[in-house]
Design a protein around this motif. Structure first.
Motif, PDB file in Angstrom:
ATOM      1  N   TYR A  54      35.631  37.106  38.721  1.00 54.40           N
ATOM      2  CA  TYR A  54      36.635  37.584  39.661  1.00 54.40           C
ATOM      3  C   TYR A  54      38.002  37.733  38.995  1.00 54.40           C
ATOM      4  N   ARG A  55      38.339  36.798  38.103  1.00 53.69           N
ATOM      5  CA  ARG A  55      39.661  36.803  37.481  1.00 53.69           C
ATOM      6  C   ARG A  55      39.736  37.680  36.237  1.00 53.69           C
ATOM      7  N   HIS A  59      39.832  41.095  38.102  1.00 52.59           N
ATOM      8  CA  HIS A  59      41.266  40.799  38.255  1.00 52.59           C
ATOM      9  C   HIS A  59      41.684  40.745  39.725  1.00 52.59           C
ATOM     10  N   LEU A  60      40.850  40.127  40.541  1.00 48.81           N
ATOM     11  CA  LEU A  60      41.162  40.053  41.963  1.00 48.81           C
ATOM     12  C   LEU A  60      42.447  39.283  42.231  1.00 48.81           C
ATOM     13  N   ASP A  61      42.796  38.361  41.342  1.00 50.79           N
ATOM     14  CA  ASP A  61      44.038  37.604  41.538  1.00 50.79           C
ATOM     15  C   ASP A  61      45.267  38.496  41.473  1.00 50.79           C
ATOM     16  N   GLN A  62      45.129  39.714  40.964  1.00 60.23           N
ATOM     17  CA  GLN A  62      46.241  40.654  40.900  1.00 60.23           C
ATOM     18  C   GLN A  62      46.306  41.572  42.122  1.00 60.23           C
ATOM     19  N   PHE A  63      45.329  41.424  43.025  1.00 64.69           N
ATOM     20  CA  PHE A  63      45.273  42.301  44.194  1.00 64.69           C
ATOM     21  C   PHE A  63      45.338  41.523  45.509  1.00 64.69           C
ATOM     22  N   SER A  66      47.862  38.518  50.460  1.00 60.66           N
ATOM     23  CA  SER A  66      48.423  37.255  50.947  1.00 60.66           C
ATOM     24  C   SER A  66      47.475  36.135  50.558  1.00 60.66           C
ATOM     25  N   GLY A  67      47.988  34.900  50.521  1.00 60.76           N
ATOM     26  CA  GLY A  67      47.156  33.755  50.187  1.00 60.76           C
ATOM     27  C   GLY A  67      47.053  33.521  48.693  1.00 60.76           C
ATOM     28  N   ALA A  68      46.059  32.729  48.294  1.00 57.59           N
ATOM     29  CA  ALA A  68      45.868  32.355  46.893  1.00 57.59           C
ATOM     30  C   ALA A  68      44.384  32.337  46.579  1.00 57.59           C
ATOM     31  N   MET A  69      44.052  32.349  45.293  1.00 53.71           N
ATOM     32  CA  MET A  69      42.657  32.323  44.867  1.00 53.71           C
ATOM     33  C   MET A  69      41.973  31.052  45.372  1.00 53.71           C
ATOM     34  N   PRO A  70      40.701  31.141  45.728  1.00 54.09           N
ATOM     35  CA  PRO A  70      39.961  29.973  46.242  1.00 54.09           C
ATOM     36  C   PRO A  70      39.903  28.837  45.230  1.00 54.09           C
ATOM     37  N   VAL A  71      39.898  27.626  45.755  1.00 53.07           N
ATOM     38  CA  VAL A  71      39.761  26.442  44.904  1.00 53.07           C
ATOM     39  C   VAL A  71      38.584  25.581  45.341  1.00 53.07           C
ATOM     40  N   ALA A  72      37.947  25.925  46.453  1.00 48.15           N
ATOM     41  CA  ALA A  72      36.831  25.137  46.984  1.00 48.15           C
ATOM     42  C   ALA A  72      35.638  26.036  47.259  1.00 48.15           C
ATOM     43  N   ASP A  73      34.452  25.431  47.280  1.00 44.51           N
ATOM     44  CA  ASP A  73      33.198  26.154  47.479  1.00 44.51           C
ATOM     45  C   ASP A  73      33.145  26.907  48.800  1.00 44.51           C
ATOM     46  N   ASN A  74      33.836  26.388  49.824  1.00 45.12           N
ATOM     47  CA  ASN A  74      33.749  27.002  51.154  1.00 45.12           C
ATOM     48  C   ASN A  74      34.861  28.010  51.403  1.00 45.12           C
ATOM     49  N   GLU A  75      35.657  28.339  50.383  1.00 45.95           N
ATOM     50  CA  GLU A  75      36.742  29.302  50.550  1.00 45.95           C
ATOM     51  C   GLU A  75      36.311  30.676  50.069  1.00 45.95           C
ATOM     52  N   ALA A  76      36.957  31.707  50.635  1.00 44.27           N
ATOM     53  CA  ALA A  76      36.561  33.076  50.317  1.00 44.27           C
ATOM     54  C   ALA A  76      37.765  33.993  50.218  1.00 44.27           C
ATOM     55  N   LEU A  77      37.593  35.041  49.440  1.00 43.97           N
ATOM     56  CA  LEU A  77      38.508  36.172  49.429  1.00 43.97           C
ATOM     57  C   LEU A  77      37.929  37.219  50.372  1.00 43.97           C
ATOM     58  N   VAL A  78      38.779  37.798  51.205  1.00 46.07           N
ATOM     59  CA  VAL A  78      38.306  38.765  52.199  1.00 46.07           C
ATOM     60  C   VAL A  78      39.087  40.066  52.053  1.00 46.07           C
ATOM     61  N   GLY A  79      38.370  41.170  52.003  1.00 46.58           N
ATOM     62  CA  GLY A  79      39.004  42.476  51.909  1.00 46.58           C
ATOM     63  C   GLY A  79      39.855  42.770  53.133  1.00 46.58           C
ATOM     64  N   ARG A  80      40.964  43.440  52.894  1.00 51.06           N
ATOM     65  CA  ARG A  80      41.953  43.649  53.948  1.00 51.06           C
ATOM     66  C   ARG A  80      41.410  44.444  55.131  1.00 51.06           C
ATOM     67  N   ALA A  81      40.608  45.467  54.878  1.00 52.07           N
ATOM     68  CA  ALA A  81      40.088  46.292  55.971  1.00 52.07           C
ATOM     69  C   ALA A  81      39.184  45.481  56.891  1.00 52.07           C
ATOM     70  N   PHE A  82      38.314  44.658  56.302  1.00 49.80           N
ATOM     71  CA  PHE A  82      37.430  43.836  57.130  1.00 49.80           C
ATOM     72  C   PHE A  82      38.241  42.796  57.891  1.00 49.80           C
ATOM     73  N   ALA A  83      39.232  42.206  57.231  1.00 50.29           N
ATOM     74  CA  ALA A  83      40.076  41.207  57.888  1.00 50.29           C
ATOM     75  C   ALA A  83      40.813  41.810  59.080  1.00 50.29           C
ATOM     76  N   GLU A  84      41.320  43.025  58.906  1.00 50.19           N
ATOM     77  CA  GLU A  84      42.034  43.675  60.004  1.00 50.19           C
ATOM     78  C   GLU A  84      41.098  43.979  61.169  1.00 50.19           C
ATOM     79  N   ILE A 127      33.662  40.734  50.732  1.00 51.88           N
ATOM     80  CA  ILE A 127      33.988  39.313  50.752  1.00 51.88           C
ATOM     81  C   ILE A 127      33.497  38.733  49.436  1.00 51.88           C
ATOM     82  N   TRP A 128      34.326  37.891  48.815  1.00 50.54           N
ATOM     83  CA  TRP A 128      33.971  37.290  47.531  1.00 50.54           C
ATOM     84  C   TRP A 128      33.956  35.776  47.686  1.00 50.54           C
ATOM     85  N   VAL A 129      32.835  35.167  47.332  1.00 53.41           N
ATOM     86  CA  VAL A 129      32.678  33.712  47.481  1.00 53.41           C
ATOM     87  C   VAL A 129      32.220  33.105  46.163  1.00 53.41           C
ATOM     88  N   ALA A 130      32.235  31.782  46.121  1.00 55.17           N
ATOM     89  CA  ALA A 130      31.740  31.065  44.941  1.00 55.17           C
ATOM     90  C   ALA A 130      30.264  31.365  44.727  1.00 55.17           C
TER      91      ALA A 130
END
Length: 204
Positions: A54-55, A59-63, A66-84, A127-130
Motif C-alpha cells: 500500500y505504501r 503510495h496510498l499514504d499520499q492520497f 482525511s485520517g491516517a494510515m491504519p495501524v491495527a488489523d481491524n482498520e481500513a482505508l476506504v475510497g471516497r466515493a464509497f464513503a460518500e 476498500i484496503w485492509v490488512a
C-alpha cells in the motif's frame, strides 16, 4: 482458485533476476454499510495486501483525503466515493459482507482509519485492509488469491514472467505480465500501479 501456500511462492520468486518485490494479494467484492444502516446494494472491491504494498507500490499514504494510515488489523482505508455513498467518515464502524473461498458469507466490522481519493469514482469505490483481515474473511489462512510481482522494468515484464514460468516451484501456477491479462486495466482497479510500478501476478 487461490494460492494456499503463499510462502512457497514468495520464496521461489525472491532473488530472481529483475524481481524487486513480491506481495500476496486478496481481492473480493463486498457490500457495506455503517453499523446503524441496513446492508443494501452498495458495492465495493476489498483488497488485502501487506502494508508495504500500500505504501511503497500504490503510495496510498499520499492520497489520503482525511485520517491516517491504519495501524491495527481491524482498520481500513476506504475510497471516497464509497464513503460518500454510505455517508461514512473517519472513525466510523463499517460492516462489510464478502464471501469465503467456498462461498460462505464473510462479514467483518472495520474501523475507518482514512478516506482515500485516487481521482476517479471507480478507483474510489475500493476498500484496503490488512492482509490478515482479508485472509480471515476469505478463509485463506496463509494463502492469497494471487501474488503481485514488482519488477525493475515493466517493458520486460513479459520476459521476466516467462522466466518464472520455468521455475519448478511455479509449474502449477499461471504467471501473467500486466499486458498479458485481459483486460490488464482491471487488476484490482489499479491500472496505474500495475503499469507504472511494473507489477505482474502469479495465480492458481
Amino acid at each position: 482458485e487461490n494460492l494456499p501456500d503463499v510462502a512457497a511462492v514468495l520464496a521461489a520468486v525472491e532473488g530472481q533476476p529483475h524481481v524487486l518485490a513480491a506481495y500476496p494479494h486478496i481481492a473480493m467484492g463486498v457490500t457495506g454499510a455503517l453499523e446503524d444502516q441496513e446492508i443494501g446494494e452498495r458495492f465495493a472491491l476489498l483488497h488485502g495486501a501487506p502494508d508495504a504494498y500500500y505504501r511503497e507500490v500504490l503510495h496510498l499514504d499520499q492520497f489520503l483525503a482525511s485520517g491516517a494510515m491504519p495501524v491495527a488489523d481491524n482498520e481500513a482505508l476506504v475510497g471516497r466515493a464509497f464513503a460518500e455513498e454510505i455517508e461514512a467518515k473517519v472513525g466510523d464502524s463499517l460492516i462489510v459482507f464478502g464471501q469465503t473461498q467456498d462461498g460462505s458469507p464473510a462479514p467483518a466490522r472495520l474501523k475507518i482509519a482514512a478516506l482515500v481519493d485516487l481521482g476517479s469514482t471507480t478507483q474510489n469505490r475500493q476498500i484496503w485492509v490488512a492482509m490478515s483481515k482479508a485472509q480471515w474473511m476469505a478463509d485463506l489462512d496463509g494463502g492469497a488469491t494471487e501474488v503481485l510481482i514488482q519488477t525493475d522494468d515493466y517493458e520486460q515484464a513479459g520476459l521476466t514472467a516467462a522466466a518464472l514460468r520455468g521455475l519448478p516451484a511455479l509449474a502449477t501456477y499461471d504467471v501473467h505480465a500486466w499486458d498479458e491479462r485481459s483486460p490488464y486495466d482491471q487488476i484490482g482497479g489499479l491500472m496505474g500501479a500495475v503499469v507504472q510500478r511494473s507489477t505482474f501476478c502469479i495465480a492458481a
